[in-house]
Design a protein around this motif. Structure first.
Motif, mmCIF file in Angstrom:
data_model
loop_
_atom_site.group_PDB
_atom_site.id
_atom_site.type_symbol
_atom_site.label_atom_id
_atom_site.label_comp_id
_atom_site.label_asym_id
_atom_site.label_seq_id
_atom_site.Cartn_x
_atom_site.Cartn_y
_atom_site.Cartn_z
ATOM 1 N N VAL A 264 66.002 104.646 81.844
ATOM 2 C CA VAL A 264 67.046 103.865 82.516
ATOM 3 C C VAL A 264 66.434 102.681 83.261
ATOM 4 C CG1 VAL A 264 68.813 103.897 84.314
ATOM 5 C CG2 VAL A 264 68.638 105.813 82.716
ATOM 6 N N LEU A 265 65.329 102.913 83.976
ATOM 7 C CA LEU A 265 64.680 101.834 84.721
ATOM 8 C C LEU A 265 64.178 100.743 83.782
ATOM 9 C CD1 LEU A 265 62.677 103.745 87.478
ATOM 10 C CD2 LEU A 265 64.586 102.162 87.829
ATOM 11 N N ASP A 266 63.502 101.130 82.691
ATOM 12 C CA ASP A 266 62.972 100.143 81.751
ATOM 13 C C ASP A 266 64.085 99.294 81.143
ATOM 14 O OD1 ASP A 266 60.375 100.882 82.163
ATOM 15 O OD2 ASP A 266 59.916 101.263 80.064
ATOM 16 N N PHE A 267 65.165 99.945 80.730
ATOM 17 C CA PHE A 267 66.261 99.196 80.111
ATOM 18 C C PHE A 267 66.959 98.307 81.142
ATOM 19 C CE2 PHE A 267 65.455 101.815 76.551
ATOM 20 C CZ PHE A 267 66.103 101.260 75.463
ATOM 21 N N ALA A 268 67.070 98.790 82.371
ATOM 22 C CA ALA A 268 67.696 97.980 83.424
ATOM 23 C C ALA A 268 66.861 96.735 83.719
ATOM 24 C CB ALA A 268 67.882 98.813 84.685
ATOM 25 N N LEU A 269 65.546 96.879 83.688
ATOM 26 C CA LEU A 269 64.663 95.742 83.963
ATOM 27 C C LEU A 269 64.681 94.721 82.829
ATOM 28 C CD1 LEU A 269 61.641 97.661 85.529
ATOM 29 C CD2 LEU A 269 63.157 96.053 86.710
ATOM 30 N N GLN A 270 65.226 95.097 81.693
ATOM 31 C CA GLN A 270 65.347 94.172 80.567
ATOM 32 C C GLN A 270 66.717 93.483 80.533
ATOM 33 O OE1 GLN A 270 64.304 96.440 76.991
ATOM 34 N NE2 GLN A 270 62.709 97.485 78.161
ATOM 35 N N ARG A 271 67.574 93.840 81.476
ATOM 36 C CA ARG A 271 68.929 93.278 81.511
ATOM 37 C C ARG A 271 68.992 92.113 82.486
ATOM 38 N NH1 ARG A 271 73.468 96.977 80.060
ATOM 39 N NH2 ARG A 271 74.649 95.747 81.552
ATOM 40 N N ASP A 272 69.405 90.942 81.998
ATOM 41 C CA ASP A 272 69.490 89.756 82.852
ATOM 42 C C ASP A 272 70.469 89.938 84.002
ATOM 43 O OD1 ASP A 272 67.637 88.473 81.276
ATOM 44 O OD2 ASP A 272 69.132 87.436 80.051
ATOM 45 N N ASP A 273 71.522 90.736 83.796
ATOM 46 C CA ASP A 273 72.553 90.896 84.817
ATOM 47 C C ASP A 273 72.180 91.932 85.877
ATOM 48 O OD1 ASP A 273 72.699 92.898 82.871
ATOM 49 O OD2 ASP A 273 74.807 93.295 83.271
ATOM 50 N N ARG A 275 68.409 92.916 86.371
ATOM 51 C CA ARG A 275 66.978 92.910 86.667
ATOM 52 C C ARG A 275 66.634 92.434 88.074
ATOM 53 N NH1 ARG A 275 65.419 89.886 82.805
ATOM 54 N NH2 ARG A 275 65.568 87.970 84.029
ATOM 55 N N ASP A 276 67.100 91.277 88.474
ATOM 56 C CA ASP A 276 66.686 90.687 89.760
ATOM 57 C C ASP A 276 67.086 91.574 90.940
ATOM 58 O OD1 ASP A 276 65.599 88.609 88.372
ATOM 59 O OD2 ASP A 276 67.234 87.201 88.747
ATOM 60 N N ASP A 277 68.317 92.046 90.930
ATOM 61 C CA ASP A 277 68.772 92.906 92.025
ATOM 62 C C ASP A 277 68.008 94.233 92.033
ATOM 63 O OD1 ASP A 277 70.565 91.047 92.928
ATOM 64 O OD2 ASP A 277 72.280 91.896 91.845
ATOM 65 N N TYR A 281 65.627 95.772 94.983
ATOM 66 C CA TYR A 281 65.853 97.108 95.540
ATOM 67 C C TYR A 281 64.590 97.963 95.465
ATOM 68 C CZ TYR A 281 67.419 101.932 95.893
ATOM 69 O OH TYR A 281 67.540 103.250 96.252
ATOM 70 N N LEU A 282 63.893 97.898 94.335
ATOM 71 C CA LEU A 282 62.684 98.693 94.174
ATOM 72 C C LEU A 282 61.597 98.267 95.154
ATOM 73 C CD1 LEU A 282 62.486 98.944 90.260
ATOM 74 C CD2 LEU A 282 63.086 100.770 91.873
ATOM 75 N N ARG A 283 61.486 96.977 95.377
ATOM 76 C CA ARG A 283 60.509 96.487 96.355
ATOM 77 C C ARG A 283 60.840 97.006 97.749
ATOM 78 N NH1 ARG A 283 60.217 90.303 94.029
ATOM 79 N NH2 ARG A 283 58.520 90.650 92.530
#
Length: 296
Positions: A264-273, A275-277, A281-283
């Motif tokens: 889920v994390l990997d696929f979310a990080l590949q999504r433009d809509d 990724r940034d948010d 949050y992870l930081r």
């Protein structure tokens, strides 16, 4: 013969995810907004396989519903003017020719494949595990079909894993005959690191000649009374060549809680809509928890 059918064994209980899987199949868990099983089905379609045989159990009806037509939902989306969602939903419902076969008892992966024999008939077919997502530049099943078309024999997809991880997989012992293609000499199921003949692990994609059914019928049950697919492949190797194709791909195992979260994390990080948010949050999450981690 042309490879026209794929068998997707999805009858397992998913005990690692209980109590969530009491009512929802693990294959229907969402990767953001798409269930795991749809990724596997789309992989089959990309390889020109539209006849999908789902080996299911009594608790797997949501999979059937997902690939069925839902006229009420389609009408609702049309009335709301949500045409992009409507097109998406209609495409899912018309993706494949689904065939559902019931595995009445959970007697192992080999048994699940054998249950599909009356529908597969005497022709080559693909087996794709319903909790493994593969991301590669080229469709893995397509590449396997190419190897089958050349040699006319069964093909297993493998990928290289670290030595510490070999005990999680079936490991292939084989001879390299050309770039990325091996003849399989032996299979070892979940060996200890010191007993592993290679780092080549089976990745949950198989292409079989129909002779595998003959071998499954004479494969003795193993631990827990289950018929293991790897045992049947060993018997098949005694009579005819079995090939392995090494893939260099990202493999996601959604069948474990950690593997699912990582997917889920990997696929979310590949999504433009998203990724940034998500990165923000992870930081923030890491910043808040690093002091606590250091004191453990």
């Amino acid at each position: 013969m042309q490879v026209r059918k794929a068998v997707l064994p999805v009858a397992g209980w998913g005990t690692r995810f209980l109590p969530a899987t009491k009512a929802m199949p693990k294959e229907m868990f969402p990767i953001i907004d798409k269930p795991v099983i749809q990724f596997i089905v789309e992989e089959c379609i990309s390889a020109d396989i539209e006849n999908i045989i789902f080996v299911t159990g009594r608790h797997k009806r949501p999979i059937e519903h997902h690939f069925d037509i839902n006229t009420d939902l389609e009408k609702h989306l049309e009335q709301c003017g949500k045409m992009d969602l409507l097109r998406n939903i209609m495409e899912i419902s018309r993706l494949i020719n689904p065939i559902y076969v019931r595995q009445k008892e959970q007697l192992g992966l080999g048994h699940a494949v054998l249950v599909a024999e009356p529908v597969v008939g005497y022709e080559p077919f693909v087996v794709a595990l319903g909790d493994i997502i593969i991301k590669d530049e080229r469709n893995v099943l397509e590449r396997m079909i190419e190897v089958y078309n050349r040699f006319g024999k069964s093909v297993i997809a493998v990928f290289e894993v670290d030595l510490k991880d070999v005990s999680k997989y079936g490991i292939v012992d084989g001879r390299l005959i050309e770039r990325d293609i091996y003849i399989v000499d032996h299979l070892i199921e979940k060996p200890k690191p010191e007993e592993a003949p290679s780092h080549l692990a089976i990745v949950g994609r198989y292409l079989f000649t129909p002779r595998i059914f003959e071998k499954l019928k004479i494969t003795p049950p193993g631990k827990g009374g289950e018929i293991q697919l790897t045992d049947a492949i060993r018997l098949l190797i005694e009579d005819e060549a079995v090939y392995a194709i090494k893939i260099d791909a990202k493999v996601y195992d959604t069948g474990t809680p950690l593997g699912y979260i990582q997917t889920v994390l990997d696929f979310a990080l590949q999504r433009d809509d998203i990724r940034d948010d998500l990165i923000s949050y992870l930081r923030q999450l890491l910043s808040n928890n690093i002091p606590q981690i250091d004191t453990v």
